[in-house]
Design a protein around this motif. Structure first.
Motif, PDB file in Angstrom:
ATOM      1  N   UNK A  56      25.131 -16.989 -29.674  1.00  0.00           N
ATOM      2  CA  UNK A  56      25.118 -15.553 -29.977  1.00  0.00           C
ATOM      3  C   UNK A  56      25.672 -15.292 -31.377  1.00  0.00           C
ATOM      4  N   UNK A  57      26.765 -15.967 -31.717  1.00  0.00           N
ATOM      5  CA  UNK A  57      27.364 -15.772 -33.033  1.00  0.00           C
ATOM      6  C   UNK A  57      26.448 -16.271 -34.149  1.00  0.00           C
ATOM      7  N   UNK A  58      25.728 -17.355 -33.895  1.00  0.00           N
ATOM      8  CA  UNK A  58      24.788 -17.853 -34.897  1.00  0.00           C
ATOM      9  C   UNK A  58      23.687 -16.831 -35.161  1.00  0.00           C
ATOM     10  N   UNK A  59      23.251 -16.129 -34.104  1.00  0.00           N
ATOM     11  CA  UNK A  59      22.242 -15.094 -34.281  1.00  0.00           C
ATOM     12  C   UNK A  59      22.733 -13.991 -35.206  1.00  0.00           C
ATOM     13  N   UNK A  60      23.965 -13.533 -34.994  1.00  0.00           N
ATOM     14  CA  UNK A  60      24.536 -12.501 -35.862  1.00  0.00           C
ATOM     15  C   UNK A  60      24.803 -13.053 -37.265  1.00  0.00           C
TER      16      UNK A  60
END
Length: 349
Positions: free
Chosen positions: A26-30
């Motif tokens: 999820x953090x990589x997406x942001x």
């Protein structure tokens, strides 16, 4: 501190038992969104023992580079060696932004690392974006551009604060699970791996782990559910949750609840949706007997379809609902359950 030396968006890629936690993806997406605005790249920091083989998964979810810190001392999470590992990465590579999941591990690790590298940390963020600080130009004060604006609930969720860290780097934030979106995986992506080991010398600050006891959850994680039937104080009592459970069973869904229900001791904390609970994104969210306070809405407003059932026609939940029914849930929910059973039976025939 020369701020110009700090480049790139970095993500702490949490892994437990050599399995990458969903929050890392999820953090990589942001991070991809933030990096695009800053015209820079995304780096995942993978810490553990024997974890190099996990790097390609991080590339599939958007990491341009993966820094691997691999050492036997990092086999299980312990505060001191992990803080040493991540702080050493920051001191060597100088990221502009460092994102950490607001998990049990991240909430322990993030503050300790920020203190070691002499920067600020905004905890439990729900929104991250690149913008100007101050948000509005102030006469006589320089307005800085390309700052990480970190938004989080404050004062028990009664207000929303946007925070920046303009004069120190990296700009650090912990982010709640379920808030950010993963990208569609890039199948077959291969990681650009760089190995780094700052050296680990155990001392009296290193906790010795004597035993690890893993609990077995008896309930489904509501963050993974596609259909949630959520109840609030308006359900009346814990026994009345039986009608919600019946509806969830027919739909193949899971029961969840509001904070008021948990505070009353009717349901466990694991089932709580909201700012102090879990953030969920199901395909369908039933809000039954839930007034719709901002603290609850913040945890479920990204659901694809929201169905509200409440006897109060002025309840705030109807402002975010796609479909709303005003009436007595004790009459409506059983009738809805029976109607769905009939439809399912007819479809099978």
């Amino acid at each position: 501190m020369n701020l110009e030396e700090y480049k790139g968006v970095y993500v702490f890629a949490q892994q437990v038992d050599n399995e990458i936690s969903s929050i890392a993806f999820e953090l990589l997406g942001k991070a991809k969104d933030l990096a695009k605005d800053l015209n820079t790249d995304v780096t995942a920091v993978l810490i553990g023992s024997g974890v190099k083989g996990l790097a390609d998964q991080l590339a599939e979810y958007g990491a341009d580079k993966v820094i691997v810190v691999d050492d036997p001392e990092l086999k299980d999470y312990r505060t001191e060696p992990y803080a040493h590992a991540l702080a050493s990465v920051i001191n060597k590579y100088k990221p502009e932004i460092m994102l950490v999941g607001a998990t049990a591990i991240g909430r322990d690790l993030g503050p300790r690392v920020s203190a070691r590298v002499a920067t600020g940390l905004t905890a439990d963020c729900t929104v991250l974006e690149i913008g100007d600080f101050p948000l509005q130009a102030v006469p006589g004060q320089e307005q800085l551009h390309n700052q990480l604006l970190m938004t989080r609930p404050a004062f028990g969720g009664n207000t929303i604060a946007t925070i920046a860290c303009p004069y120190n780097r990296p700009q650090m934030a912990t982010v709640r699970a379920g808030v950010m979106q993963k990208i569609d995986p890039i199948k077959g992506a291969k990681a650009n791996v760089e190995e780094f080991n700052p050296g680990f010398t155990p001392d009296n600050k290193y906790v010795e782990i004597l035993d690890i006891v893993k609990s077995v959850a008896e309930t489904v994680d509501i963050m993974d559910a596609k259909i949630l039937v959520s109840g609030g104080r308006g359900v009346g009592n814990p026994e009345n949750f039986k009608i919600l459970e019946d509806l969830a069973e027919v739909l193949g869904g899971t029961v969840s609840c509001s904070r008021a229900v948990v505070d009353s001791g009717w349901k466990p904390k694991d089932l709580q949706v909201g700012q102090t609970g879990k953030t969920v994104r199901p395909n369908v969210y039933f809000a039954i007997g839930i007034s719709g306070a901002i603290q609850h809405v913040a945890g479920m407003e990204e659901s694809d379809i929201i169905v509200a059932i409440n006897k109060d026609a002025d309840a705030p939940i109807f402002d975010v609902a796609d479909y709303g029914v005003v009436g007595d849930l004790n009459k409506i929910v059983p009738k809805l359950t029976e109607a769905l059973k009939a439809e399912i039976a007819a479809a099978k025939n």
